[in-house]
Design a protein around this motif. Structure first.
Motif, PDB file in Angstrom:
ATOM      1  N   ARG A  60     -13.023 -16.236   1.341  1.00  0.00           N
ATOM      2  CA  ARG A  60     -14.204 -16.013   2.162  1.00  0.00           C
ATOM      3  C   ARG A  60     -13.878 -15.038   3.291  1.00  0.00           C
ATOM      4  NH1 ARG A  60     -13.413 -21.260   1.896  1.00  0.00           N
ATOM      5  NH2 ARG A  60     -13.039 -21.477   4.124  1.00  0.00           N
ATOM      6  N   PRO A  61     -14.863 -14.304   3.758  1.00  0.00           N
ATOM      7  CA  PRO A  61     -14.640 -13.403   4.898  1.00  0.00           C
ATOM      8  C   PRO A  61     -14.049 -14.172   6.080  1.00  0.00           C
ATOM      9  CG  PRO A  61     -16.775 -12.968   3.928  1.00  0.00           C
ATOM     10  CD  PRO A  61     -16.244 -14.212   3.264  1.00  0.00           C
ATOM     11  N   GLY A  62     -13.096 -13.528   6.743  1.00  0.00           N
ATOM     12  CA  GLY A  62     -12.483 -14.117   7.919  1.00  0.00           C
ATOM     13  C   GLY A  62     -11.189 -14.869   7.657  1.00  0.00           C
ATOM     14  N   ALA A  80      -8.035  -8.492   0.026  1.00  0.00           N
ATOM     15  CA  ALA A  80      -8.254  -7.965   1.379  1.00  0.00           C
ATOM     16  C   ALA A  80      -9.715  -7.549   1.569  1.00  0.00           C
ATOM     17  CB  ALA A  80      -7.320  -6.781   1.643  1.00  0.00           C
ATOM     18  N   ARG A  81     -10.288  -6.953   0.539  1.00  0.00           N
ATOM     19  CA  ARG A  81     -11.711  -6.560   0.626  1.00  0.00           C
ATOM     20  C   ARG A  81     -12.603  -7.798   0.747  1.00  0.00           C
ATOM     21  NH1 ARG A  81     -10.155  -3.553  -3.705  1.00  0.00           N
ATOM     22  NH2 ARG A  81      -9.571  -1.444  -3.189  1.00  0.00           N
ATOM     23  N   ARG A  82     -12.237  -8.868   0.070  1.00  0.00           N
ATOM     24  CA  ARG A  82     -13.065 -10.084   0.104  1.00  0.00           C
ATOM     25  C   ARG A  82     -13.010 -10.808   1.443  1.00  0.00           C
ATOM     26  NH1 ARG A  82     -13.779 -13.006  -5.642  1.00  0.00           N
ATOM     27  NH2 ARG A  82     -13.937 -11.119  -6.910  1.00  0.00           N
ATOM     28  N   VAL A  83     -11.910 -10.705   2.166  1.00  0.00           N
ATOM     29  CA  VAL A  83     -11.810 -11.399   3.453  1.00  0.00           C
ATOM     30  C   VAL A  83     -12.228 -10.507   4.627  1.00  0.00           C
ATOM     31  CG1 VAL A  83     -10.058 -13.000   2.612  1.00  0.00           C
ATOM     32  CG2 VAL A  83      -9.336 -10.912   3.796  1.00  0.00           C
ATOM     33  N   ALA A  84     -12.495  -9.239   4.352  1.00  0.00           N
ATOM     34  CA  ALA A  84     -12.948  -8.307   5.392  1.00  0.00           C
ATOM     35  C   ALA A  84     -14.345  -8.722   5.861  1.00  0.00           C
ATOM     36  CB  ALA A  84     -12.967  -6.882   4.837  1.00  0.00           C
ATOM     37  N   PRO A  85     -14.747  -8.368   7.040  1.00  0.00           N
ATOM     38  CA  PRO A  85     -14.098  -7.444   7.966  1.00  0.00           C
ATOM     39  C   PRO A  85     -13.140  -8.123   8.950  1.00  0.00           C
ATOM     40  CG  PRO A  85     -16.274  -7.928   8.784  1.00  0.00           C
ATOM     41  CD  PRO A  85     -16.123  -8.679   7.483  1.00  0.00           C
ATOM     42  N   ASP A  86     -13.276  -9.432   9.142  1.00  0.00           N
ATOM     43  CA  ASP A  86     -12.472 -10.099  10.172  1.00  0.00           C
ATOM     44  C   ASP A  86     -11.216 -10.770   9.635  1.00  0.00           C
ATOM     45  OD1 ASP A  86     -14.315  -9.397  12.161  1.00  0.00           O
ATOM     46  OD2 ASP A  86     -15.572 -11.118  11.651  1.00  0.00           O
ATOM     47  N   GLY A  87     -11.065 -10.830   8.320  1.00  0.00           N
ATOM     48  CA  GLY A  87      -9.891 -11.463   7.734  1.00  0.00           C
ATOM     49  C   GLY A  87      -8.734 -10.493   7.608  1.00  0.00           C
ATOM     50  N   GLU A 109      -6.999   3.632  -0.421  1.00  0.00           N
ATOM     51  CA  GLU A 109      -8.266   2.939  -0.634  1.00  0.00           C
ATOM     52  C   GLU A 109      -8.937   2.550   0.686  1.00  0.00           C
ATOM     53  OE1 GLU A 109      -7.926  -0.206  -3.528  1.00  0.00           O
ATOM     54  OE2 GLU A 109      -6.648   1.029  -4.818  1.00  0.00           O
ATOM     55  N   ARG A 110      -8.324   2.964   1.783  1.00  0.00           N
ATOM     56  CA  ARG A 110      -8.851   2.695   3.131  1.00  0.00           C
ATOM     57  C   ARG A 110      -9.109   1.212   3.372  1.00  0.00           C
ATOM     58  NH1 ARG A 110     -12.571   7.973   3.009  1.00  0.00           N
ATOM     59  NH2 ARG A 110     -10.923   9.432   3.518  1.00  0.00           N
ATOM     60  N   ILE A 111      -8.093   0.419   3.084  1.00  0.00           N
ATOM     61  CA  ILE A 111      -8.163  -1.023   3.314  1.00  0.00           C
ATOM     62  C   ILE A 111      -7.383  -1.294   4.603  1.00  0.00           C
ATOM     63  CG2 ILE A 111      -7.739  -3.316   2.381  1.00  0.00           C
ATOM     64  CD1 ILE A 111      -7.572  -2.012  -0.411  1.00  0.00           C
ATOM     65  N   ALA A 112      -8.088  -1.386   5.702  1.00  0.00           N
ATOM     66  CA  ALA A 112      -7.455  -1.480   7.026  1.00  0.00           C
ATOM     67  C   ALA A 112      -6.849  -2.853   7.311  1.00  0.00           C
ATOM     68  CB  ALA A 112      -8.467  -1.128   8.109  1.00  0.00           C
ATOM     69  N   ASN A 113      -7.297  -3.890   6.619  1.00  0.00           N
ATOM     70  CA  ASN A 113      -6.831  -5.251   6.910  1.00  0.00           C
ATOM     71  C   ASN A 113      -5.728  -5.717   5.963  1.00  0.00           C
ATOM     72  OD1 ASN A 113      -8.537  -5.454   4.665  1.00  0.00           O
ATOM     73  ND2 ASN A 113      -9.220  -7.503   5.224  1.00  0.00           N
ATOM     74  N   LEU A 114      -5.010  -4.772   5.351  1.00  0.00           N
ATOM     75  CA  LEU A 114      -3.936  -5.083   4.416  1.00  0.00           C
ATOM     76  C   LEU A 114      -2.607  -4.614   4.995  1.00  0.00           C
ATOM     77  CD1 LEU A 114      -2.890  -6.002   1.640  1.00  0.00           C
ATOM     78  CD2 LEU A 114      -3.603  -3.797   0.730  1.00  0.00           C
ATOM     79  N   THR A 115      -1.646  -5.534   5.059  1.00  0.00           N
ATOM     80  CA  THR A 115      -0.332  -5.246   5.638  1.00  0.00           C
ATOM     81  C   THR A 115       0.749  -5.634   4.638  1.00  0.00           C
ATOM     82  OG1 THR A 115      -1.195  -5.832   7.815  1.00  0.00           O
ATOM     83  CG2 THR A 115       1.185  -5.721   7.601  1.00  0.00           C
ATOM     84  N   GLY A 116       1.791  -4.822   4.555  1.00  0.00           N
ATOM     85  CA  GLY A 116       2.936  -5.127   3.712  1.00  0.00           C
ATOM     86  C   GLY A 116       4.160  -5.401   4.556  1.00  0.00           C
ATOM     87  N   VAL A 117       4.907  -6.433   4.191  1.00  0.00           N
ATOM     88  CA  VAL A 117       6.110  -6.823   4.925  1.00  0.00           C
ATOM     89  C   VAL A 117       7.256  -6.990   3.923  1.00  0.00           C
ATOM     90  CG1 VAL A 117       7.159  -8.612   6.374  1.00  0.00           C
ATOM     91  CG2 VAL A 117       4.732  -8.042   6.660  1.00  0.00           C
TER      92      VAL A 117
END
Length: 146
Positions: A60-62, A80-87, A109-117
């Motif tokens: 869910r988003p968030g 990441a797209r599914r939990v955007a914009p606040d997730g 793909e301009r996915i701003a809420n995706l981070t790699g560690v």
């Protein structure tokens, strides 16, 4: 007449996985970053049911999502797209090459809420209860000390 490219693409993915299986040195070797391209394409998403998997998880988003062993992001990028914009979606992988592929995908793909560690799931670099959902998709077989 139906186009033949899906069959050819499927054979390429299966062929790449077969090459890996035949050339890996031990049963517990991990899927190499150089074959990451075989996992990061629309055909792989269709073959492996990425959308259906995410539907069943019920993101869910968030929400904050962690995927252990995301590879190039076959599951994590759509998550990441599914939990955007606040997730937020975070991928933790032991291979720097896979994290680099994940980061490039997020950028392309301009996915701003995706981070790699880069890190090891045996010693998580996150505080307890940092995530709402933790995913481990097709990774267990690659962990030496299960």
């Amino acid at each position: 007449m139906k186009p033949r490219w899906p069959r050819v693409g499927g054979l390429v993915v299966v062929g790449a996985a077969t090459v890996w299986l035949l050339t890996r040195r031990s049963r517990d070797s991990i899927f190499p970053a150089w074959l990451g391209w075989s996992l990061a394409n629309p055909l792989a998403d269709r073959l492996f049911g990425t959308s259906l998997t995410l539907d069943r998880i019920g993101l869910r988003p968030g929400q904050r999502v962690l995927e252990i062993g995301p590879g190039p992001g076959r599951i994590l990028a759509p998550a990441a797209r599914r939990v955007a914009p606040d997730g937020e979606a975070v991928g933790l992988d032991v291979q720097a090459g896979m994290i680099e592929r994940l980061r490039r995908r997020a950028e392309q793909e301009r996915i701003a809420n995706l981070t790699g560690v880069v890190g090891d799931a045996a010693a998580l670099p996150f505080a307890p209860a940092s995530f709402d959902v933790v995913l481990l998709v097709a990774t267990l077989g690659e962990i030496a000390d299960r």
